[in-house]
Design an enzyme around this catalytic site. Sequence first.
Site, PDB file in Angstrom:
ATOM      1  N   PRO A   1      22.755  48.415   2.597  1.00 50.32           N
ATOM      2  CA  PRO A   1      22.171  49.194   3.681  1.00 50.32           C
ATOM      3  C   PRO A   1      22.209  48.453   5.012  1.00 50.32           C
ATOM      4  O   PRO A   1      21.767  47.308   5.097  1.00 50.32           O
ATOM      5  CB  PRO A   1      20.720  49.405   3.225  1.00 50.32           C
ATOM      6  CG  PRO A   1      20.529  48.562   2.017  1.00 50.32           C
ATOM      7  CD  PRO A   1      21.725  47.707   1.840  1.00 50.32           C
ATOM      8  N   GLU A   2      22.759  49.097   6.001  1.00 51.19           N
ATOM      9  CA  GLU A   2      22.711  48.592   7.369  1.00 51.19           C
ATOM     10  C   GLU A   2      21.742  49.495   8.138  1.00 51.19           C
ATOM     11  O   GLU A   2      21.052  50.311   7.525  1.00 51.19           O
ATOM     12  CB  GLU A   2      24.117  48.620   7.989  1.00 51.19           C
ATOM     13  CG  GLU A   2      25.144  47.852   7.158  1.00 51.19           C
ATOM     14  CD  GLU A   2      26.548  47.858   7.756  1.00 51.19           C
ATOM     15  OE1 GLU A   2      26.670  47.913   8.989  1.00 51.19           O
ATOM     16  OE2 GLU A   2      27.510  47.817   6.974  1.00 51.19           O
TER      17      GLU A   2
END
Length: 279
Positions: free
Chosen positions: A2-3
């Site tokens: 996840p960014e």
Amino acid sequence: MPELPEVETIVRGLARKMTGLKFSGGTIRPGKLIEASPEAMLNTLRGKKILSIGRRGKHILFHLTGQWILVIHLGMTGKLQFLPHPNRQEKHTHAIFEFQDHPWELHFIDPRKFGRIRFLRVACKEHLEGHLRLGPEALEISSEAFIHRVRGKRKRIKALLLDQHFLAGLGNIYIDEILHAAGIHPLKIACTLSRKALLRLHGEMRRILQKAIQSKGTSVRNYRDETGSPGKFQKKLKVYSREGQPCRSCRSLILRKVIAGRSTFFCPRCQPERNPQLK
DNA sequence: CTGCATGTTAGGTT
DNA sequence: CAACCTAACATGCA
């Protein structure tokens, strides 16, 4: 995995469903993912109410009563799932949180165990910032502040943008997409980029992050939001994971090169290593 | 079996 | 001090 856009998607989903809930208990597996002992964490959590849920970089922040903040970082493979109670745990479920008078529970699942759950008691925003030690938010920094921050940085632009102390929120996928959209080669030394190039980089960073949030993130491997749904931005990727395939803009073949220890995908034509007008 | 993976950090080198 | 590289973390997948 996840960014910023993925974390933002999760935070928005959780905030809608969990704001105002009061922790009642749960189950926590001891291990590196959890700072402090499971008992201590559950005791501290019990009875605390969720005032708001926010994000700082890739960290998820549950602001609780009593100036406590539950800080969750998902690492590479972490997931948060908000599920009806009681719900079966998966093989790599490390924590389940339960709530007073609410028939749902929050699961933290992480096969590779790179995620972290921390519990902070902070008197003020400065105190929290001191703990997280992050650069400015990628979606909040102004173009002028961004340009100023790049001054004197002799790092390769790819490595600089990966550095969360420099700017918070970007990761490997979106950096490659942003550099491609801005026509910047990932090996360029940051401070040698022209003002015009940095303005374009800042603009493309905002545009791509916002589009990715609209698409609810990118699921190239195993990212899922808090309901278990994948994102849609993987359909719009122009370079990431496309080695050997034609660039969607110019048909040149996309190259892959390890930079700053990470797979980096770029188009040699759209992102020339040398200044195009010099050649 | 091998190689690779969306994150972060510690340690060593240049 | 600045920047680079590698390893480490632990597991799953092609």
